[in-house]
Design a protein around this motif. Structure first.
Motif, PDB file in Angstrom:
ATOM      1  N   ASP B  80       0.716  -1.306   0.005  1.00 40.02           N
ATOM      2  CA  ASP B  80      -0.063   0.052  -0.132  1.00 40.02           C
ATOM      3  C   ASP B  80       0.982   1.253   0.062  1.00 40.02           C
ATOM      4  OD1 ASP B  80      -2.257  -1.671  -0.019  1.00 40.02           O
ATOM      5  OD2 ASP B  80      -2.711  -0.864   2.037  1.00 40.02           O
ATOM      6  N   ILE B  97       4.280  -8.625   6.963  1.00 37.87           N
ATOM      7  CA  ILE B  97       3.825  -7.665   7.811  1.00 37.87           C
ATOM      8  C   ILE B  97       4.271  -6.445   7.814  1.00 37.87           C
ATOM      9  CG2 ILE B  97       3.798  -7.242  10.448  1.00 37.87           C
ATOM     10  CD1 ILE B  97       3.487  -9.949  11.202  1.00 37.87           C
ATOM     11  N   ARG B 132      -1.149 -13.189  -2.483  1.00 39.01           N
ATOM     12  CA  ARG B 132      -0.556 -11.921  -1.638  1.00 39.01           C
ATOM     13  C   ARG B 132      -1.329 -11.694  -0.575  1.00 39.01           C
ATOM     14  NH1 ARG B 132      -1.085  -7.000  -5.524  1.00 39.01           N
ATOM     15  NH2 ARG B 132      -0.875  -5.237  -4.299  1.00 39.01           N
ATOM     16  N   LEU B 133      -0.430 -11.827   0.542  1.00 39.15           N
ATOM     17  CA  LEU B 133      -1.012 -11.590   1.982  1.00 39.15           C
ATOM     18  C   LEU B 133      -0.087 -10.608   2.627  1.00 39.15           C
ATOM     19  CD1 LEU B 133      -2.600 -12.301   4.156  1.00 39.15           C
ATOM     20  CD2 LEU B 133      -1.316 -14.468   4.778  1.00 39.15           C
ATOM     21  N   GLU B 134      -0.860  -9.499   2.927  1.00 42.00           N
ATOM     22  CA  GLU B 134      -0.068  -8.442   3.741  1.00 42.00           C
ATOM     23  C   GLU B 134      -0.812  -8.077   4.932  1.00 42.00           C
ATOM     24  OE1 GLU B 134       0.108  -5.673   0.515  1.00 42.00           O
ATOM     25  OE2 GLU B 134       1.259  -7.119  -0.563  1.00 42.00           O
ATOM     26  N   LEU B 135       0.006  -8.206   5.999  1.00 43.77           N
ATOM     27  CA  LEU B 135      -0.818  -7.723   7.454  1.00 43.77           C
ATOM     28  C   LEU B 135      -0.214  -6.312   7.706  1.00 43.77           C
ATOM     29  CD1 LEU B 135      -0.386 -10.859   9.548  1.00 43.77           C
ATOM     30  CD2 LEU B 135      -2.257 -10.415   7.929  1.00 43.77           C
ATOM     31  N   TYR B 136      -1.010  -5.496   7.642  1.00 48.39           N
ATOM     32  CA  TYR B 136      -0.753  -3.943   7.978  1.00 48.39           C
ATOM     33  C   TYR B 136      -1.048  -3.820   9.395  1.00 48.39           C
ATOM     34  CZ  TYR B 136      -0.477  -3.210   3.129  1.00 48.39           C
ATOM     35  OH  TYR B 136       0.225  -3.442   1.927  1.00 48.39           O
ATOM     36  N   CYS B 137       0.083  -3.628  10.040  1.00 48.81           N
ATOM     37  CA  CYS B 137       0.113  -3.918  11.731  1.00 48.81           C
ATOM     38  C   CYS B 137       0.659  -2.782  12.571  1.00 48.81           C
ATOM     39  CB  CYS B 137       0.983  -5.383  12.092  1.00 48.81           C
ATOM     40  SG  CYS B 137       0.174  -6.697  11.585  1.00 48.81           S
TER      41      CYS B 137
END
Lengths: 141, 141
Positions: B80, B97, B132-137
Motif C-alpha cells: 500500500d 507484515i 498476496r497476503l499483507e498484514l498492516y500492523c
DNA sequence: TTGGGTGCAAATCATTTGCAATTAT
DNA sequence: ATAATTGCAAATGATTTGCACCCAA
C-alpha cells in the motif's frame, strides 16, 4: 424522485446524514455503484455514470470515490495491474479471488485465516490494523 | 575481483548462465540488492547503486529490475502507498507484515494459511497461481 | 565487430489539484 | 447568500520507452 434502487437510496441517506452535499453527479455515481456487482475501476465507473448524468467528469468520480471511501461507503482495492477498483461496502468482511484469465473477482471469507493472521501478528508483537489477502487463481480443468 | 559478497557473486553467475550481459551498472545493482535486508524501492536502489557506479540511471535500474524479476532473481512487491519495493528471492516463500507506523517490513511464513488458501480456492473450482497476503500492523503497547 | 545495454529526455498511466464558475443548502 | 462542489486543464509521481551512443562478448 429518480429510479434509484434501495441500495442507492440508502447511500444517499448516508451522505445527507454525514452533512455531505447530494449533487447530481454524486447521485449518478452512487446509483452506478449500487448496481455494480463486479469491481469496476474509476474509468469504468465514469463511463457508466455518464450515461445517467453526462456532466460527471472523471475528476469528480475520483474525488467522490475518495469521499465515499472516507465515509466507509465504498472500499478501494489495489489488485495487481491497472488502477484501483471499487465496491460498495457490504456488512461482512471478505477477501478476493481473482481469475487471472478473465479478471473476474470472487469474494470469500474465512474466519480461520483471519484468526491465524491475528495469531501470527500477536506472536511477533503486533496487532493487525487491516490486511489484504488476494488469491490469483485459474479455473480448475 | 570486486568486493562483491557471496550473494552477489551468485546472482552474477545466474545472469551469465542465462546469457544476460553482465554490465557495470548491473553489477552495482546486484551488489546493492544483495546487501539490502530491507525492501527498498527503485529510487532507493538507484541512490545506493550510484555510490558504487555513478553512471547508473534510474531508467536502467527499472529495466534491470524487470529483467531480474523475469529471471526469478528478485521479487517485486506492491505494498500500500508509494511505488514497488524489491527483495532478492530467497528459497522459502513468505508473506509480509508491514508496520504502519514505521514502514518496516517483517517476513513470516505459515503453512496453515497456505493450506487454507488452497482449500478455499479448490472448493470454488480454482487453483491458486500466486497469492498476496499483507498484514498492516501496529506494535502492541 | 555487433547486437544487447545504456543515459537522457520525452511519453504514459493513474490519479490529484488549482482555479474560476456553478449549485445545493 | 455562500461555502461546498464541479469541470477543465495542467501538475504529479511512478514507470516506460524511443533513440543515438556505448561496450561486453
Amino acid at each position: 424522485m429518480g429510479g434509484e434502487s434501495d441500495k442507492t437510496e440508502k447511500m444517499i441517506a448516508a451522505l445527507k446524514k454525514a452533512g455531505i452535499r447530494v449533487t447530481r453527479q454524486r447521485i449518478a455515481l452512487l446509483s452506478v455503484l449500487g448496481d455494480a456487482d463486479d469491481h469496476p475501476d474509476a474509468v469504468e465507473l465514469h463511463n457508466r455514470a455518464k450515461e445517467i448524468e453526462p456532466s460527471v467528469s472523471l475528476a469528480t468520480v475520483y474525488r467522490t470515490l475518495s469521499v465515499l471511501e472516507e465515509g466507509g461507503v465504498v472500499h478501494r482495492h489495489a489488485f495487481d495491474g491497472g488502477g484501483a477498483r471499487f465496491e460498495t461496502s457490504h456488512e461482512e468482511h471478505h477477501d478476493h479471488i481473482l481469475d487471472v484469465d478473465t479478471g473476474e473477482v470472487i469474494e470469500f471469507q474465512s474466519d480461520k485465516i483471519e484468526q491465524l493472521q491475528d495469531k501470527i501478528a500477536r506472536e511477533l508483537g503486533y496487532e493487525v490494523v487491516h490486511h489484504r489477502l488476494e488469491l490469483y487463481c485459474r479455473k480448475k480443468p
